[in-house]
Design an enzyme around this catalytic site. Structure first.
Site, PDB file in Angstrom:
ATOM      1  CB  THR A 161      10.596   4.756   5.147  1.00 56.21           C
ATOM      2  OG1 THR A 161       9.823   4.206   3.750  1.00 56.21           O
ATOM      3  CG2 THR A 161      10.978   6.261   4.786  1.00 56.21           C
TER       4      THR A 161
ATOM      5  CG  HIS B 174      10.704   3.699  13.165  1.00 58.20           C
ATOM      6  ND1 HIS B 174      11.176   2.525  13.477  1.00 58.20           N
ATOM      7  CD2 HIS B 174       9.587   3.561  12.492  1.00 58.20           C
ATOM      8  CE1 HIS B 174      10.334   1.721  12.864  1.00 58.20           C
ATOM      9  NE2 HIS B 174       9.246   2.247  12.402  1.00 58.20           N
TER      10      HIS B 174
ATOM     11  CB  CYS C 153      10.215  -5.713   0.944  1.00 60.44           C
ATOM     12  SG  CYS C 153      12.046  -5.190   1.186  1.00 60.44           S
ATOM     13  N   PRO C 154       8.499  -6.263   3.533  1.00 56.61           N
ATOM     14  CG  PRO C 154       7.606  -8.301   3.559  1.00 56.61           C
ATOM     15  CD  PRO C 154       7.910  -7.068   2.455  1.00 56.61           C
TER      16      PRO C 154
ATOM     17  CE  LYS D   5      -4.198  -2.051   2.388  1.00 57.75           C
ATOM     18  NZ  LYS D   5      -4.796  -1.929   3.375  1.00 57.75           N
ATOM     19  CB  ILE D   6       3.741   2.290   2.192  1.00 65.34           C
ATOM     20  CG1 ILE D   6       3.059   2.441   3.419  1.00 65.34           C
ATOM     21  CG2 ILE D   6       4.905   3.491   1.936  1.00 65.34           C
ATOM     22  CD1 ILE D   6       3.789   1.862   4.590  1.00 65.34           C
TER      23      ILE D   6
ATOM     24  CG  ASP E 124      11.627   6.954   9.636  1.00 64.26           C
ATOM     25  OD1 ASP E 124      11.942   7.944  10.292  1.00 64.26           O
ATOM     26  OD2 ASP E 124      10.635   6.316   9.501  1.00 64.26           O
TER      27      ASP E 124
ATOM     28  CG  ASP F 214       5.865  -7.428  -4.411  1.00 66.16           C
ATOM     29  OD1 ASP F 214       5.580  -8.609  -4.137  1.00 66.16           O
ATOM     30  OD2 ASP F 214       5.432  -6.501  -3.846  1.00 66.16           O
TER      31      ASP F 214
ATOM     32  NE  ARG G 100       9.252  -3.469  10.864  1.00 64.41           N
ATOM     33  CZ  ARG G 100       8.434  -2.456  10.719  1.00 64.41           C
ATOM     34  NH1 ARG G 100       8.777  -1.278  10.326  1.00 64.41           N
ATOM     35  NH2 ARG G 100       7.264  -2.704  11.177  1.00 64.41           N
TER      36      ARG G 100
ATOM     37  CD  GLU H  42      14.145   1.596  14.550  1.00 63.11           C
ATOM     38  OE1 GLU H  42      13.256   1.557  14.911  1.00 63.11           O
ATOM     39  OE2 GLU H  42      14.621   1.675  13.320  1.00 63.11           O
TER      40      GLU H  42
END
Length: 332
Positions: A234, A297, A207-208, A155-156, A260, A175, A236, A265
């Protein structure tokens, strides 16, 4: 039924947003400032639900203690769940999350990092405050006509792609499960990772984080990229091998980086460490580059997102209490 929630990693903005939305639900929320971990899991005694964020450490030992304490649900108020041992939780305690709280917020922050790095806004801001209005060292490039490489098209990423296409950029995407209808509608080209690395002027990660994507940006992938490439993350922190990123910045292979997130972190982000000596040499090195921007973040951090996080989290809890299907359950 009176539902008791043990709420961890509380910041003032969390408490304000959850208290506002909780007026609709009437739960009893006990706020704790600490991240949930084995040292403070005793604070969950008497709670039906624990509500946690990205820096919690919910490993098998913590899950054992949660179960022993009578906790029935882990409610993540974030999209990521890599900090929860799902194998240990399976069949013993349910896990829910907030899959999308404001994709527009993250997409817009990603664009802000791209534009700031390209046009050196951060450098110009510091200069003009000191009375220096020289343009030397501030030259950027027209983003119009450049190529953006987007890794992961959820979505992002789709919102970001629509923005970038409206600005006249060519978009390459990668993807495992390409959305061909979206690509055709928006003029996106799905390509292999190697093709994306070789042709993109700007690479953005969406991506995850899993075993296949951990350190997807490393010395080998960086070596395939264009000289002077801009990398934005932005997603992980562990999508990027930070040591390899630093080497790429030092040898000028990477022209700029907007981060980010950072792989270590949890020791720094969301806290004020300005009065302490930074003991993370890698993060300190990153911050020393004038072509690197690190934000804490905060890509998600808008008023709309905080409201959505609170509303979805509390609705997840209500669905669990009402024994309804958990549409946002995390399973393996």
């Amino acid at each position: 039924m009176s539902v008791k929630i043990a709420f961890f990693d509380t910041k003032p903005y969390d408490e304000a947003s959850f208290n506002e939305v909780n007026c609709q639900f009437g739960y009893t929320i006990k706020y704790h400032k600490e991240h949930l971990n084995i040292d403070n899991v005793a604070l969950t005694k008497g709670a039906d639900v624990v509500c946690i964020f990205v820096n919690a450490v919910v490993d098998a030992t913590v899950i054992d203690e949660l179960v022993n304490n009578g906790v029935k649900l882990i409610a993540l108020r974030c999209a990521g769940f890599n900090n929860v041992d799902l194998n240990a939780a399976k069949g013993r305690i349910k896990v829910v999350r907030v899959p999308a709280y404001s994709p527009h917020a993250v997409a817009e922050h990603t664009l802000a990092l791209m534009l700031t790095l390209n046009r050196k806004i951060h450098k110009a801001y510091n200069r003009t405050r000191e009375g220096n209005f020289a343009l030397n060292g501030l030259m950027g490039f027209d983003m119009f006509g450049k190529t953006a490489g987007i890794i992961g098209t959820g979505k992002i990423a789709k919102i970001l792609i629509e923005i970038l296409r409206s600005m006249g950029l060519r978009v390459l995407a990668y993807d495992l499960y390409p959305d061909k209808a979206f690509a055709e509608k928006n003029g996106v080209e799905y390509v292999s990772l190697d093709d994306l690395y070789c042709n993109a002027d700007i690479i953005s990660l969406h991506c995850p984080l899993n075993k296949d994507t951990e350190y997807i940006i490393n010395k080998h992938s960086i070596s395939k990229m264009k000289n002077g490439v801009t990398i934005i993350n932005t997603g992980r922190g562990k999508l990027i091998n930070t040591h390899d990123l630093i080497q790429g910045l030092k040898n000028k292979k990477i022209g700029a980086a907007g981060l980010d997130v950072y792989e270590e972190e949890s020791h720094y982000f969301y806290e004020d460490r300005s009065n302490k000596v930074m003991d993370d040499d890698i993060l300190a090195r990153l911050l020393s580059f004038n072509n690197v921007i690190v934000t804490s973040h905060q890509a998600f951090f808008t008023k709309e997102a905080l409201f959505n996080i609170a509303e979805t989290t509390l609705q997840n809890i209500k669905d669990f209490v009402d024994e309804k299907p958990l549409v946002n359950e995390v399973t393996i």
